[in-house]
Scaffold this active site. Structure first.
Site, short mmCIF file in Angstrom:
data_model
loop_
_atom_site.label_atom_id
_atom_site.label_comp_id
_atom_site.label_asym_id
_atom_site.label_seq_id
_atom_site.Cartn_x
_atom_site.Cartn_y
_atom_site.Cartn_z
CG PHE A 116 -2.46 0.07 0.97
CD1 PHE A 116 -3.16 -0.93 0.06
CD2 PHE A 116 -2.95 1.32 0.87
CE1 PHE A 116 -4.49 -0.82 -0.14
CE2 PHE A 116 -4.41 1.44 0.76
CZ PHE A 116 -5.08 0.37 0.06
CD GLN A 230 -5.41 10.85 3.03
OE1 GLN A 230 -6.11 9.79 3.11
NE2 GLN A 230 -4.02 10.68 3.14
CG HIS A 232 -8.02 8.45 -2.56
ND1 HIS A 232 -7.50 7.76 -3.81
CD2 HIS A 232 -7.56 7.44 -1.58
CE1 HIS A 232 -7.26 6.49 -3.50
NE2 HIS A 232 -7.18 6.25 -2.59
CG LEU A 242 -11.79 5.24 -3.14
CD1 LEU A 242 -10.56 6.30 -2.85
CD2 LEU A 242 -11.81 4.56 -1.39
CD GLU A 245 -3.10 4.23 -1.30
OE1 GLU A 245 -3.41 5.38 -1.12
OE2 GLU A 245 -1.95 3.92 -0.48
NE ARG A 285 -4.85 6.83 0.19
CZ ARG A 285 -5.77 6.36 0.99
NH1 ARG A 285 -6.28 7.04 1.81
NH2 ARG A 285 -5.84 5.13 1.03
CG HIS A 353 -10.04 9.35 1.01
ND1 HIS A 353 -11.28 8.62 0.58
CD2 HIS A 353 -9.35 8.60 1.32
CE1 HIS A 353 -11.03 7.58 0.90
NE2 HIS A 353 -9.83 7.33 1.57
NE ARG A 388 -6.85 7.68 6.54
CZ ARG A 388 -6.96 7.05 5.59
NH1 ARG A 388 -6.25 6.03 5.63
NH2 ARG A 388 -8.14 7.25 4.68
#
Lengths: 582, 246
Positions: A116, A230, A232, A242, A245, A285, A353, A388
């Site tokens: 990730f 954030q 994304h 979404l 990721e 991100r 996000h 994050r």
């Protein structure tokens, strides 16, 4: 006042349900209730896709997970909180496994992990690409085992009750009947999630309106690090849905209009055919979303009716990988874009996000207000700092949901105060009842629909407090929000019914969002540096001398704002350069 | 000027109406709009008094089930273009009491859920030092039954539930099977009484409407049929075998 519990949890998503189970398991004598504006299994945790991080493999370590998290957060994380988080995350995910979560598996039956963004090891557990859905339903179904967990499904909390600085319950109304009640408690845990709906283009569900943040702020509790929002990098245009990721973790590429993997131009590494950890498409991100803006400025993105996009290319993964690891991605692209990722490029653009900021808590989920706790996205512990990492939010809501539940249970067990409250509390209830019945349900006339105010608030936030901000854009946004607060007070409400009045809910949500939007803009205006997701064009460098500190924003009784900047807790990882792809 | 399409929406406000009425709204017909986008357009720009549930708008939270042109559908995943030229009839889900407008009361389902004990039951709780091993093949045994989003479309489609509200219903039975078939679970005996009762699996006449209606590819009808076989074998064993060997 007849409704009373030892612990009241506001919100029935992942954090709320985990907290409820923790309370029920902590002390069998305690009465615990979950008050949620939707049935718990509708909560937004359901939309999380990619996975949940916890170090379990022999080649991994807690320290590496901690370092990834702290560097990913641009050194704004509370390092003591991060250390507790990475230590307890594996235990919490294993507990979910024992409760039945259908984690994807290795051939030998062990839980599988995937790479990730921003993580140097494969440590993200997943249930295909519906991890949040499975996690939420597992928690909800498991919570049904505990008969002592009472639920107020489809009750909307409008106010925290405070007696002499101590939180002692909530005012809420039942959507179906419209009845307004005080629900008193020795401890209240806010688990209401984020506030993505203050922006026009977001992955967040309709219910993500910052309710808990505004409830706490209005009651006098500080919000922390609200300037860190954030984006994304991969949302579907128009809907904002979404695309996880995990699509890049499985090997997807981001390409510009020329088919070029443009991230190589932004200090994120060099392209290779297979995914490389902490490199290129597996960068963090914030950096990927910022690269998109720069790419658009160079004229190398694709123009569509719904704005500039780049493309996510999964074609080389083949249908087997896509159907086993990313079935939801395929389903969403087919339904909402008429695009089949097996054969076609997916149009994507950055999308709001997640909220790094939130209600200020300590490592136990306790806020500075006695009796008030918070966990999950609504809270800011902070393990996420200025940005994050993907797959840290699901373990966060489990670890800190459990911690907040345990802490609230311990507090409620020993609280000497009765929960009923005195005359001051009764007066608050009556004031709130009057506000709901007369100011809102009984409002006559009014100039414009609330949707007009909401849409302008959202446009204001995107214009003024987006991926890149400046002192000028933020000051302008602050002025516009101030004017919108006034317009909200005279907006039109057409629905005077008591029965399932969703216009009343929308008005209350908008009112919460306006307060939250102001805290975002003011916190962003005063942080004169660039760090993580907060990028100031007029202060482009990180400034550890002035801002290696959390921002706390308080609302005073007279409505004025007050800021504090306590230093970040550094345990073992002194601030350094964020390095990706080299 | 964009093309327009009519949404013919059922209205019911219990404080004013003795029975449901319909109201027509003209909305833009846009390629990317789902029926839900049309309802949101009405709510925001034409009539703030219309009530309906929605949240994720991506087919996973299960909130926005309604009857669209006579069929139970998720309105976030049903597109205006596919219903053109209209008028598109939007009604509440069938087989449930209507609270208001397009909002139905699902308390009956919420009360049935805990009856099937939808949680892992173990004779002994293992320590959480490690996971229970489960191979991909074992996961596949129950995986599809774990995909239910509780959207209630199957109850709306079920002709048995229409007549008999005591029937546990497709989603609750499929959920019980989800745990029965999970290699980590040891609780199938505890779920047998409620599933094998008259209101459990035996009420189902295997019409299969639930499986057709499911937007997530769950096969509740298959779950029910499969459990009927299990239950029949169990009762046969109970009849034939002495107690200790069952």
């Amino acid at each position: 006042m007849t409704l009373s519990h030892d612990v009241v949890i506001v919100g029935g998503g992942g954090a709320g349900l985990r907290a409820a189970i923790a309370v029920a398991e902590s002390d069998p004598r305690l009465s615990v209730a979950v008050v949620s504006k939707v049935y718990p299994m509708r909560s937004h945790t359901v939309s999380a896709e990619g996975g949940a991080a916890a170090a379990i493999r022999s080649d991994d370590s807690l320290d590496e997970h901690a370092h990834d998290t702290i560097s990913g957060g641009d050194w704004l994380c509370d390092q003591a909180a991060v250390e507790a988080f990475v230590k307890e995350a594996p235990e919490e995910l294993l507990r979910l496994e024992h409760w039945g979560c259908p984690w994807s598996r290795e051939p030998d039956g062990r839980v599988a992990v995937r790479p990730f963004g921003g993580m140097r090891k494969m440590r993200t557990w997943f249930a295909a690409d519906k991890t949040g859905f499975h996690l939420l339903h597992t928690l909800f179904q498991t919570s049904l085992k505990y008969e002592r967990i009472d639920r107020y499904d489809e009750w909307y909390v409008t106010k925290l009750l405070v007696d002499d600085g101590r939180v002692c319950g909530v005012v809420a109304f039942e959507l179906m009947s419209g009845r307004i009640e005080a629900i008193t408690a020795k401890a209240v845990i806010l688990c209401t999630g984020g506030c993505g709906r203050v922006f026009p283009f977001t992955t967040n569900a309709a219910i993500k309106t910052g309710d808990g943040m505004a409830l706490a702020y209005r009651a006098g509790a500080p919000l922390k690090d609200m300037e860190f929002v954030q984006y994304h990098p991969t949302g579907l245009p128009f809907t904002g849905i979404l695309i996880t990721e995990a699509a890049r973790a499985e090997g997807g590429w981001l390409i510009n209009k020329d088919g070029y993997r443009y991230l190589q131009d932004y200090d994120l590494g060099t392209p290779s055919p297979k995914p490389v950890l902490r490199s290129m498409e597996l960068g963090p991100r914030d950096r990927l979303s910022q690269a998109f803006v720069k790419e658009a400025e160079k004229g190398r993105t694709v123009d569509t009716p719904h704005g500039q996009v780049v493309h996510l290319d999964l074609r080389h993964l083949g249908s087997t990988v896509i159907d086993t690891k990313l079935p939801f991605v395929r389903e969403l692209c087919l339904s909402y874009e008429h695009v089949d990722p097996v054969r076609e490029l997916i149009p994507v653009r950055p999308v709001v996000h997640y909220m790094m900021g939130g209600v200020h808590t300590d490592i136990h989920g306790a806020t500075p207000m006695e009796g008030l706790y918070a966990a999950g996205e609504v809270a800011c512990v902070s393990i996420n700092g200025a940005n994050r990492l993907g797959s840290n939010s699901l373990p966060e809501l489990l670890v800190f949901g459990a911690r907040a539940g345990q802490a609230a249970a311990a507090f409620a067990s020993t609280a000497v105060h009765g929960a009923q409250g005195g005359a001051a509390v009764r007066a608050q209830v009556e004031d709130e009842r009057r506000r709901l019945e007369h100011d809102l349900l009984g409002r006559d006339g009014g100039k414009e629909p609330i949707s007009a105010v909401r849409e302008e608030m959202q446009a204001t936030m995107e214009d003024g407090a987006g991926i890149y901000r400046s002192g000028e854009s933020l000051a302008r946004a602050a002025d516009r929000l101030h004017a919108l607060q006034e317009r909200f007070r005279t907006a039109r409400l057409e629905d005077h019914s008591r029965t399932f009045n969703t216009e009343l809910v929308a008005a209350l949500e908008l009112s919460f969002m306006l307060d939250v939007a102001e805290t975002i803009v003011h916190s962003a205006l005063l942080r004169e540096e660039s760090r993580g997701a907060h990028q100031r064009t007029d202060f482009p460098a990180r400034d550890d001398d002035r801002f290696l500190a959390s921002s706390l924003i308080y609302r005073n009784a007279d409505g004025s704002r007050q800021m504090e900047y306590p230093p970040v807790t550094i345990t073992r990882w002194p601030p350094g350069e964020r390095v990706y792809g080299r | 000027m964009a093309d327009l399409i009519t949404l013919r929406v059922t209205r019911y406000r219990p404080e004013n109406d003795t029975e449901p009425t319909t109201q027509d709204y003209e909305i833009p017909l846009r390629k990317e709009w789902a029926v839900l986008d049309g309802l949101n357009h009405i709510k925001d720009h034409l009539d703030g008094t219309l009530s309906y549930r929605w949240s994720c708008r991506m087919g996973i939270c299960g909130s926005c089930g309604m009857t669209v042109n006579g069929e139970p559908r998720l309105t976030c995943a049903t597109f205006l273009e596919d219903c053109a030229p209209g008028p598109i009839r939007v009604e509440p889900l069938r087989n449930f009491p209507v609270i208001r407008d397009l909002v139905v009361e699902i308390g009956d389902f919420m009360r049935k859920l805990p009856q099937v004990k939808p949680w892992v039951i173990r004779e002994e709780e293992a320590s959480i030092d490690s996971e229970y091993l489960q191979t991909p093949a074992e996961l596949d045994q129950y995986k599809q039954f774990s995909m239910c989003i509780n959207c209630m479309l199957c109850y709306s489609a079920c002709p048995v539930y229409a007549l008999d509200k005591d029937f546990l219903g497709p989603a609750a039975i499929a959920l019980a099977q989800r745990y029965n078939l999970d290699s980590r679970d040891q609780g199938s005996a505890e779920r047998m009484d409620v599933l094998s009762a008259a209101e459990g699996i035996w009420s189902c006449t295997f019409v299969g409407e639930c499986t057709t209606a499911c937007p997530k590819g769950v096969d509740p009808a298959g779950a029910i049929q499969r459990y009927k076989f299990t239950a029949a074998m169990e009762s046969l064993k109970a009849f034939l075998l002495p107690r200790g060997t069952r």
